[in-house]
Design a protein around this motif. Structure first.
Motif, short mmCIF file in Angstrom:
data_model
loop_
_atom_site.label_atom_id
_atom_site.label_comp_id
_atom_site.label_asym_id
_atom_site.label_seq_id
_atom_site.Cartn_x
_atom_site.Cartn_y
_atom_site.Cartn_z
N VAL A 90 0.84 -1.20 0.00
CA VAL A 90 0.00 0.00 0.00
C VAL A 90 0.87 1.25 0.00
N GLY A 91 1.93 1.25 0.78
CA GLY A 91 2.84 2.40 0.81
C GLY A 91 3.52 2.65 -0.52
N LEU A 92 3.97 1.59 -1.16
CA LEU A 92 4.61 1.74 -2.47
C LEU A 92 3.61 2.20 -3.53
N ALA A 93 2.40 1.68 -3.48
CA ALA A 93 1.37 2.12 -4.43
C ALA A 93 1.05 3.60 -4.22
N LEU A 94 0.99 4.03 -2.98
CA LEU A 94 0.74 5.43 -2.68
C LEU A 94 1.90 6.30 -3.15
N ALA A 95 3.13 5.85 -2.94
CA ALA A 95 4.29 6.61 -3.40
C ALA A 95 4.31 6.74 -4.92
N ILE A 96 3.98 5.64 -5.61
CA ILE A 96 3.95 5.69 -7.07
C ILE A 96 2.85 6.64 -7.54
N ALA A 97 1.68 6.54 -6.93
CA ALA A 97 0.57 7.40 -7.34
C ALA A 97 0.88 8.87 -7.10
N LEU A 98 1.45 9.20 -5.95
CA LEU A 98 1.80 10.59 -5.66
C LEU A 98 2.90 11.11 -6.57
N THR A 99 3.85 10.24 -6.89
CA THR A 99 4.95 10.66 -7.77
C THR A 99 4.46 10.90 -9.19
N VAL A 100 3.62 10.01 -9.69
CA VAL A 100 3.10 10.18 -11.05
C VAL A 100 2.15 11.37 -11.10
N HIS A 101 1.31 11.52 -10.08
CA HIS A 101 0.36 12.63 -10.04
C HIS A 101 1.09 13.98 -9.95
N GLY A 102 2.12 14.06 -9.14
CA GLY A 102 2.86 15.30 -8.98
C GLY A 102 3.98 15.48 -9.98
N ARG A 103 4.10 14.55 -10.92
CA ARG A 103 5.13 14.57 -11.96
C ARG A 103 6.53 14.68 -11.38
N THR B 168 7.61 16.18 -8.60
CA THR B 168 8.04 17.37 -7.87
C THR B 168 8.33 17.07 -6.41
N HIS B 169 7.67 16.07 -5.81
CA HIS B 169 7.92 15.73 -4.42
C HIS B 169 9.28 15.09 -4.22
N VAL C 73 12.08 16.07 -5.56
CA VAL C 73 13.13 17.10 -5.50
C VAL C 73 12.71 18.26 -4.60
N ARG C 74 11.77 18.02 -3.71
CA ARG C 74 11.28 19.08 -2.83
C ARG C 74 12.37 19.60 -1.89
N GLY C 75 13.32 18.79 -1.54
CA GLY C 75 14.40 19.22 -0.65
C GLY C 75 15.34 20.22 -1.29
N CYS C 76 15.28 20.34 -2.59
CA CYS C 76 16.12 21.31 -3.29
C CYS C 76 15.40 22.65 -3.29
N ASN C 77 15.99 23.63 -2.64
CA ASN C 77 15.36 24.94 -2.52
C ASN C 77 15.82 25.86 -3.64
N SER C 78 15.79 25.37 -4.84
CA SER C 78 16.21 26.17 -5.97
C SER C 78 15.01 26.59 -6.79
N SER C 79 14.97 27.85 -7.13
CA SER C 79 13.88 28.33 -7.99
C SER C 79 14.13 27.99 -9.45
N ALA C 80 15.32 27.48 -9.76
CA ALA C 80 15.64 27.11 -11.14
C ALA C 80 15.04 25.76 -11.53
N LEU C 81 14.53 25.01 -10.55
CA LEU C 81 13.95 23.72 -10.87
C LEU C 81 12.57 23.91 -11.49
N PRO C 82 12.31 23.28 -12.62
CA PRO C 82 10.99 23.39 -13.24
C PRO C 82 9.97 22.53 -12.50
N LEU C 83 8.70 22.66 -12.88
CA LEU C 83 7.65 21.90 -12.23
C LEU C 83 7.75 20.41 -12.53
N ASP C 84 8.29 20.04 -13.67
CA ASP C 84 8.44 18.64 -14.04
C ASP C 84 9.84 18.18 -13.66
N ALA C 85 9.93 17.19 -12.79
CA ALA C 85 11.23 16.71 -12.32
C ALA C 85 12.01 16.02 -13.43
N ARG C 86 11.34 15.57 -14.48
CA ARG C 86 12.05 14.90 -15.57
C ARG C 86 12.88 15.88 -16.36
#
Length: 113
Positions: free
Chosen positions: A20-33, A35-36, A38-51
């Motif tokens: 269940v935890g892995l399924a939730l992590a996959i769903a949140l990662t795909v849904h947020g593209r 972004t979660h 690379v959330r620890g990176c406090n750079s404004s140069a990072l785009p919304l898509d982590a790819r």
């Protein structure tokens, strides 16, 4: 028999929780593209898509492949955790049959086991 039942039940619950935890992590990662991831990176140069993110000096790691790598590791882990949960559930059923409890216990005698 009781040890088999308790250990297999505990393993089944833990494997199910991992699935269940892995399924939730996959769903949140795909849904947020991603972004979660690379959330620890406090750079404004990072785009919304982590790819499409580039490695910056503000990140302690290379962000270019984190999305693909995380998903490539999480999908097989999810499948293996689900398979472990199923096998542990079957172990619970076997332990119950050995104790004379359950749907298949009536056809089994202790001398047959």
């Amino acid at each position: 028999h009781w040890t088999l039942l308790s250990v297999s039940l505990l393993n089944c619950l833990l494997s199910t929780a991992c699935s269940v935890g892995l399924a939730l992590a996959i769903a949140l990662t795909v849904h947020g593209r991603g972004t979660h991831l690379v959330r620890g990176c406090n750079s404004s140069a990072l785009p919304l898509d982590a790819r499409a993110a580039i490695a910056t000096n503000d990140c302690p790691f290379n962000t270019t492949r984190i999305y693909d790598t995380a998903l490539a590791l999480w999908f097989p882990s999810l499948l293996l955790a689900a398979a472990e949960a199923v096998l542990s559930g079957r172990g619970c059923l076997v332990a119950l049959v050995f104790r004379g409890i359950g749907p298949c216990a009536r056809g089994y005698g202790k001398e047959q086991v």
